[in-house]
Scaffold this motif. Structure first.
Motif, PDB file in Angstrom:
ATOM      1  N   VAL A 114      -2.944 -35.340 -11.271  1.00  0.00           N
ATOM      2  CA  VAL A 114      -3.039 -36.800 -11.309  1.00  0.00           C
ATOM      3  C   VAL A 114      -1.980 -37.427 -12.210  1.00  0.00           C
ATOM      4  CG1 VAL A 114      -4.758 -36.981 -13.178  1.00  0.00           C
ATOM      5  CG2 VAL A 114      -4.661 -38.746 -11.394  1.00  0.00           C
ATOM      6  N   GLU A 115      -1.640 -36.746 -13.283  1.00  0.00           N
ATOM      7  CA  GLU A 115      -0.654 -37.292 -14.228  1.00  0.00           C
ATOM      8  C   GLU A 115       0.724 -37.473 -13.585  1.00  0.00           C
ATOM      9  OE1 GLU A 115      -0.403 -32.825 -14.551  1.00  0.00           O
ATOM     10  OE2 GLU A 115      -2.003 -34.296 -14.269  1.00  0.00           O
ATOM     11  N   ASP A 116       1.005 -36.701 -12.552  1.00  0.00           N
ATOM     12  CA  ASP A 116       2.285 -36.807 -11.851  1.00  0.00           C
ATOM     13  C   ASP A 116       2.238 -37.814 -10.706  1.00  0.00           C
ATOM     14  OD1 ASP A 116       3.601 -34.787 -13.381  1.00  0.00           O
ATOM     15  OD2 ASP A 116       2.460 -33.284 -12.261  1.00  0.00           O
ATOM     16  N   ARG A 117       1.100 -38.451 -10.493  1.00  0.00           N
ATOM     17  CA  ARG A 117       0.932 -39.382  -9.378  1.00  0.00           C
ATOM     18  C   ARG A 117       0.753 -40.822  -9.869  1.00  0.00           C
ATOM     19  NH1 ARG A 117       0.106 -36.324  -4.646  1.00  0.00           N
ATOM     20  NH2 ARG A 117       0.679 -38.298  -3.697  1.00  0.00           N
ATOM     21  N   LEU A 118       1.057 -41.071 -11.131  1.00  0.00           N
ATOM     22  CA  LEU A 118       0.980 -42.418 -11.690  1.00  0.00           C
ATOM     23  C   LEU A 118       2.316 -43.118 -11.500  1.00  0.00           C
ATOM     24  CD1 LEU A 118      -0.754 -41.511 -15.060  1.00  0.00           C
ATOM     25  CD2 LEU A 118      -1.855 -42.411 -13.004  1.00  0.00           C
ATOM     26  N   PHE A 119       2.264 -44.436 -11.401  1.00  0.00           N
ATOM     27  CA  PHE A 119       3.516 -45.182 -11.233  1.00  0.00           C
ATOM     28  C   PHE A 119       3.349 -46.617 -11.715  1.00  0.00           C
ATOM     29  CE2 PHE A 119       1.093 -45.514  -7.289  1.00  0.00           C
ATOM     30  CZ  PHE A 119       1.084 -46.883  -7.051  1.00  0.00           C
ATOM     31  N   VAL A 120       4.494 -47.258 -11.950  1.00  0.00           N
ATOM     32  CA  VAL A 120       4.554 -48.687 -12.252  1.00  0.00           C
ATOM     33  C   VAL A 120       5.383 -49.325 -11.152  1.00  0.00           C
ATOM     34  CG1 VAL A 120       5.458 -50.424 -13.846  1.00  0.00           C
ATOM     35  CG2 VAL A 120       4.307 -48.398 -14.760  1.00  0.00           C
ATOM     36  N   ASP A 121       4.862 -50.405 -10.592  1.00  0.00           N
ATOM     37  CA  ASP A 121       5.600 -51.202  -9.609  1.00  0.00           C
ATOM     38  C   ASP A 121       5.971 -52.527 -10.262  1.00  0.00           C
ATOM     39  OD1 ASP A 121       5.752 -49.592  -7.347  1.00  0.00           O
ATOM     40  OD2 ASP A 121       3.855 -50.302  -6.527  1.00  0.00           O
ATOM     41  N   VAL A 122       7.266 -52.792 -10.333  1.00  0.00           N
ATOM     42  CA  VAL A 122       7.774 -54.070 -10.812  1.00  0.00           C
ATOM     43  C   VAL A 122       8.284 -54.801  -9.576  1.00  0.00           C
ATOM     44  CG1 VAL A 122       9.489 -55.218 -12.273  1.00  0.00           C
ATOM     45  CG2 VAL A 122       8.423 -53.067 -13.035  1.00  0.00           C
ATOM     46  N   ALA A 123       7.793 -56.002  -9.349  1.00  0.00           N
ATOM     47  CA  ALA A 123       8.167 -56.758  -8.146  1.00  0.00           C
ATOM     48  C   ALA A 123       9.685 -56.812  -8.006  1.00  0.00           C
ATOM     49  CB  ALA A 123       7.593 -58.168  -8.219  1.00  0.00           C
ATOM     50  N   GLY A 124      10.168 -56.421  -6.810  1.00  0.00           N
ATOM     51  CA  GLY A 124      11.587 -56.463  -6.510  1.00  0.00           C
ATOM     52  C   GLY A 124      12.391 -55.267  -6.981  1.00  0.00           C
ATOM     53  N   CYS A 125      11.728 -54.275  -7.544  1.00  0.00           N
ATOM     54  CA  CYS A 125      12.435 -53.097  -8.077  1.00  0.00           C
ATOM     55  C   CYS A 125      11.852 -51.814  -7.484  1.00  0.00           C
ATOM     56  CB  CYS A 125      12.306 -53.045  -9.604  1.00  0.00           C
ATOM     57  SG  CYS A 125      13.039 -54.451 -10.447  1.00  0.00           S
ATOM     58  N   ALA A 126      12.600 -50.732  -7.629  1.00  0.00           N
ATOM     59  CA  ALA A 126      12.119 -49.427  -7.165  1.00  0.00           C
ATOM     60  C   ALA A 126      10.933 -48.975  -8.014  1.00  0.00           C
ATOM     61  CB  ALA A 126      13.246 -48.392  -7.260  1.00  0.00           C
ATOM     62  N   ARG A 127      10.015 -48.269  -7.382  1.00  0.00           N
ATOM     63  CA  ARG A 127       8.848 -47.730  -8.069  1.00  0.00           C
ATOM     64  C   ARG A 127       9.280 -46.821  -9.225  1.00  0.00           C
ATOM     65  NH1 ARG A 127       3.864 -45.570  -4.681  1.00  0.00           N
ATOM     66  NH2 ARG A 127       3.446 -47.787  -4.792  1.00  0.00           N
ATOM     67  N   ILE A 128       8.556 -46.899 -10.328  1.00  0.00           N
ATOM     68  CA  ILE A 128       8.838 -46.085 -11.511  1.00  0.00           C
ATOM     69  C   ILE A 128       7.742 -45.026 -11.614  1.00  0.00           C
ATOM     70  CG2 ILE A 128       9.113 -46.101 -14.019  1.00  0.00           C
ATOM     71  CD1 ILE A 128       9.794 -49.190 -13.616  1.00  0.00           C
ATOM     72  N   ALA A 129       8.103 -43.790 -11.362  1.00  0.00           N
ATOM     73  CA  ALA A 129       7.135 -42.688 -11.400  1.00  0.00           C
ATOM     74  C   ALA A 129       6.947 -42.208 -12.837  1.00  0.00           C
ATOM     75  CB  ALA A 129       7.623 -41.535 -10.529  1.00  0.00           C
ATOM     76  N   ALA A 130       5.750 -41.781 -13.137  1.00  0.00           N
ATOM     77  CA  ALA A 130       5.449 -41.242 -14.462  1.00  0.00           C
ATOM     78  C   ALA A 130       6.151 -39.906 -14.661  1.00  0.00           C
ATOM     79  CB  ALA A 130       3.946 -41.063 -14.630  1.00  0.00           C
TER      80      ALA A 130
END
Length: 192
Positions: free
Chosen positions: A110-126
């Motif tokens: 699960v720790e490798d499946r977290l992410f941050v989405d910033v509107a208009g930008c590429a997904r940021i994976a943990a």
């Protein structure tokens, strides 16, 4: 302000302020925490939370020698954001012990499946557990350490007021939440 031996209180000085400072420390941590689905909680770290953690370890373990103090600083200081990232402690919270065993078995990776989405930008994976692996073939740990490394464009978007969401795409725990405004305001300071 970097965490150094000189930035910490002595055991005696800390014991004098420990209880009185606890409510403010809890409020600070709560403001920097984001629940993600039923069992996940991300507590975003900063110099304040890590300094408090080090002080607590020194207090509990009665560490007062220079080598021991430096060892605690060395263990925890890497969890302080450095201006281009957010760093968090991932807690898998399941109060019931029998259910906890099942959930920890289901949430391997699960720790490798977290992410941050910033509107208009590429997904940021943990980027998870850089210090050591925290899972076995049978189960994951209830505690992980993750880092979200932001591109300059993503940092600028966050600073400019973009919507920011935190998510998990693990098949056993899909979740997506918008980071609350007060929490996001606290996390923006990590880019300073």
């Amino acid at each position: 302000m970097p965490i150094t031996r000189d930035s910490l209180l002595t055991l005696e000085a800390y014991s004098l302020v420990r209880q009185a400072s606890r409510p403010a420390a809890i409020a600070h941590r709560r403001r920097r925490s984001v629940p993600l689905g039923e069992h996940l909680l991300l507590q975003f770290e900063d110099a304040h939370t890590i300094r408090r953690q080090i002080q607590e370890m020194l207090h509990i373990e009665k560490i007062f020698d220079q080598a021991g103090i430096q060892g605690e600083i060395d263990a925890y200081a890497p969890l302080v954001p450095d201006g281009s990232n957010w760093k968090a402690t991932l807690l898998i919270e399941v109060p019931d012990p029998q259910l906890r065993r099942r959930v920890l078995a289901q949430l391997i990776g699960v720790e490798d499946r977290l992410f941050v989405d910033v509107a208009g930008c590429a997904r940021i994976a943990a980027i998870a557990d850089e210090d050591l692996d925290r899972e076995t073939a049978e189960k994951t740990s209830a505690v992980h350490f993750v880092r979200f490394e932001f591109s300059p464009a993503a940092r600028q978007a966050v600073l400019g007021g973009a919507v920011v969401r935190l998510g998990c795409d693990h098949p056993q725990h899909p979740a997506l939440v918008q980071i609350p405004a007060d929490t996001l305001a606290a996390l923006v300071s990590d880019f300073a």
